[in-house]
Design a protein around this motif. Sequence first.
Motif, short mmCIF file in Angstrom:
data_model
loop_
_atom_site.label_atom_id
_atom_site.label_comp_id
_atom_site.label_asym_id
_atom_site.label_seq_id
_atom_site.Cartn_x
_atom_site.Cartn_y
_atom_site.Cartn_z
N LEU A 9 0.86 -1.19 0.00
CA LEU A 9 0.00 0.00 0.00
C LEU A 9 0.89 1.23 0.00
CD1 LEU A 9 -2.76 1.47 0.29
CD2 LEU A 9 -2.56 1.18 2.75
N ILE A 36 -9.85 1.08 0.44
CA ILE A 36 -8.95 0.53 -0.60
C ILE A 36 -9.72 -0.39 -1.57
CG2 ILE A 36 -6.80 0.59 0.72
CD1 ILE A 36 -8.52 -2.68 0.53
N ILE A 37 -9.08 -0.67 -2.70
CA ILE A 37 -9.50 -1.80 -3.53
C ILE A 37 -8.26 -2.69 -3.71
CG2 ILE A 37 -11.47 -0.77 -4.74
CD1 ILE A 37 -9.64 -0.09 -7.06
N VAL A 39 -5.83 -5.46 -5.76
CA VAL A 39 -5.44 -5.86 -7.11
C VAL A 39 -4.45 -7.02 -7.04
CG1 VAL A 39 -4.40 -5.07 -9.28
CG2 VAL A 39 -5.76 -3.49 -7.92
N GLY A 42 -2.75 -7.46 -11.55
CA GLY A 42 -3.42 -6.48 -12.40
C GLY A 42 -4.93 -6.61 -12.45
N GLU A 43 -5.48 -7.61 -11.74
CA GLU A 43 -6.94 -7.82 -11.75
C GLU A 43 -7.53 -7.44 -10.40
OE1 GLU A 43 -8.69 -9.05 -14.38
OE2 GLU A 43 -6.90 -9.24 -15.63
N LEU A 44 -8.70 -6.81 -10.48
CA LEU A 44 -9.40 -6.44 -9.25
C LEU A 44 -9.97 -7.70 -8.58
CD1 LEU A 44 -10.31 -3.84 -7.77
CD2 LEU A 44 -12.36 -3.88 -9.17
N VAL A 45 -9.78 -7.83 -7.27
CA VAL A 45 -10.35 -8.99 -6.55
C VAL A 45 -11.08 -8.52 -5.30
CG1 VAL A 45 -8.68 -10.74 -7.37
CG2 VAL A 45 -8.15 -9.39 -5.32
N THR A 46 -11.99 -9.36 -4.81
CA THR A 46 -12.71 -9.03 -3.58
C THR A 46 -11.89 -9.47 -2.36
OG1 THR A 46 -13.93 -11.09 -3.87
CG2 THR A 46 -15.03 -9.10 -4.58
N LEU A 59 -2.73 -2.84 -2.89
CA LEU A 59 -3.92 -2.11 -2.43
C LEU A 59 -3.90 -0.71 -3.05
CD1 LEU A 59 -3.92 -2.97 1.40
CD2 LEU A 59 -4.95 -4.27 -0.48
N VAL A 60 -5.01 -0.34 -3.64
CA VAL A 60 -5.11 1.01 -4.21
C VAL A 60 -5.94 1.85 -3.24
CG1 VAL A 60 -5.93 2.37 -6.17
CG2 VAL A 60 -5.00 0.07 -6.56
N MET B 1 -16.33 -14.76 -3.85
CA MET B 1 -17.65 -14.12 -3.90
C MET B 1 -18.19 -14.18 -5.33
SD MET B 1 -18.69 -10.31 -2.77
CE MET B 1 -20.37 -10.15 -2.22
N ALA B 10 -17.04 -12.39 -8.70
CA ALA B 10 -17.19 -10.95 -8.43
C ALA B 10 -15.82 -10.30 -8.33
CB ALA B 10 -17.97 -10.73 -7.15
N VAL B 11 -15.73 -9.04 -8.77
CA VAL B 11 -14.49 -8.28 -8.60
C VAL B 11 -14.68 -7.17 -7.57
CG1 VAL B 11 -13.56 -8.74 -10.91
CG2 VAL B 11 -14.99 -6.72 -10.54
N ILE B 12 -15.93 -6.89 -7.23
CA ILE B 12 -16.19 -5.84 -6.22
C ILE B 12 -17.37 -6.25 -5.36
CG2 ILE B 12 -17.59 -4.43 -7.84
CD1 ILE B 12 -16.36 -1.96 -6.27
N ASN B 13 -17.22 -6.01 -4.06
CA ASN B 13 -18.30 -6.27 -3.12
C ASN B 13 -18.82 -4.94 -2.62
OD1 ASN B 13 -20.03 -7.25 -1.19
ND2 ASN B 13 -18.42 -7.82 0.26
N ARG B 210 -14.73 4.07 -3.59
CA ARG B 210 -14.06 2.84 -4.03
C ARG B 210 -14.69 2.28 -5.31
NH1 ARG B 210 -15.73 -2.17 -1.90
NH2 ARG B 210 -13.59 -2.85 -1.60
N LEU B 217 -10.06 1.58 -12.78
CA LEU B 217 -9.12 0.46 -12.94
C LEU B 217 -9.63 -0.53 -13.98
CD1 LEU B 217 -6.85 -0.97 -10.43
CD2 LEU B 217 -8.32 -2.69 -11.41
N LEU B 218 -10.91 -0.87 -13.89
CA LEU B 218 -11.48 -1.85 -14.82
C LEU B 218 -11.57 -1.31 -16.24
CD1 LEU B 218 -14.32 -3.27 -12.52
CD2 LEU B 218 -12.23 -4.46 -13.22
N TYR B 223 -5.10 7.66 -14.06
CA TYR B 223 -5.41 8.92 -13.39
C TYR B 223 -4.31 9.28 -12.40
CZ TYR B 223 -6.92 5.97 -9.45
OH TYR B 223 -6.96 5.06 -8.42
N TYR B 225 -2.75 9.47 -9.18
CA TYR B 225 -2.97 8.69 -7.96
C TYR B 225 -2.65 9.51 -6.72
CZ TYR B 225 -2.67 4.71 -4.72
OH TYR B 225 -2.83 3.85 -3.66
#
Lengths: 66, 308
Positions: A9, A36-37, A39, A42-46, A59-60, B1, B10-13, B210, B217-218, B223, B225
């Motif tokens: 982070l 945060i989100i 990654v 390079g892929e977004l994850v939960t 963490l972004v 998830m 899922a990629v976002i909760n 978020r 990002l997707l 941008y 940061y």
Amino acid sequence: MENTATIVLRNQKYEVKAGSTILAALNKLEILPESIICVRDGELVTEDVILRKGEIIKLVSVISGG
Amino acid sequence: MKCKKCGGKAVINMRQHNMGLCKDDFLQWLPEQTQKFIEKYKMFTPDEKILVAVSGGKDSLALWDMLNILGYKADGLYIALGIDEGISYSSESQRLTEEFANARDLNLHIVNMASDYGTDLPTLAKETRRGRDKPCSSCGLVKRHEMNRIARDFGYDVLATGHNLDDEAATLFSNTLQWNGDYLIRQHPVLAERDGLARKVKPLFRFYEREMAAYTLLRGIEYIYDECPFAVGSTSTQYKEILNQLENEHPGAKIHFFTKFLSAKKKGLFAEPTTKIVPELHICPTCGQPTSGQDVCTFCRMMEKSGQ
């Protein structure tokens, strides 16, 4: 290799236990999931994703001011 | 998830909606929701000319991207404030904004404080009492003045900003802590045009910060940061952190705080003020823009003081 994963982070690296969820690691590091989100490769994850040994989760930070 | 719509990964909760979404469904859901709120709050129609205030940050670029996807006629406005602070903040923000516009063939207006006014924000702030301690107040003044000027000069019907729900909730929190009635009564996703002031809208006011970060990002939008160096440690950032702590314990706390404020206002919780809180506007003899004062507006006074 130890059974750890790395969470990054803003250029700060944290070694955390692999095999538990990102959320568990965030709680331990006292990082709010809302701020945060996550990654992986390079892929977004939960945050319920299980940390794998040796991997890096970036963490972004999502809070912007001004 | 699992994705609530397709059962995929899922990629976002989004805990406030009790909903996880996969990449494709999230990228469809967000613009659809934006369109829904544009219509519900009568922000603008497809025939109107929109000016999007773009900072190079995630929210404004995401907004411009979505308006483009939704088929609106939206041009951008970037204000180069000349903030460097060792990280080339303004020049990097401008580079990213220009790259975004060029890649999509979008029209971008650029106001440059250095070439248009012969100064920059840090200098301007230092020279005036308003911004001596921190330039944020001067920054807001410059942005409001220039956004309205460009909207008026180029005939835009509406000015759109990328304020998200976290921004709105933090502002509401701040105004509530101070019982700042003047601001509370005016805080709304749509401010109607009046006396030379362009209509202002905030199409992202229902989305968490978020979600906007996830969207950029997707969508592969690059941008700036880094936070504005002058905003680091600001009160609004502290309020956002406090609200996020609440959200963490009580999912939906932020969205309820703001949307229930809007519905309470609509139901008449706030009485009409007994004194006039929205001042009459006059025309500034120097720049021709509306001002609450009787004489030269604050922007022109600030420029005069700094010798520009």
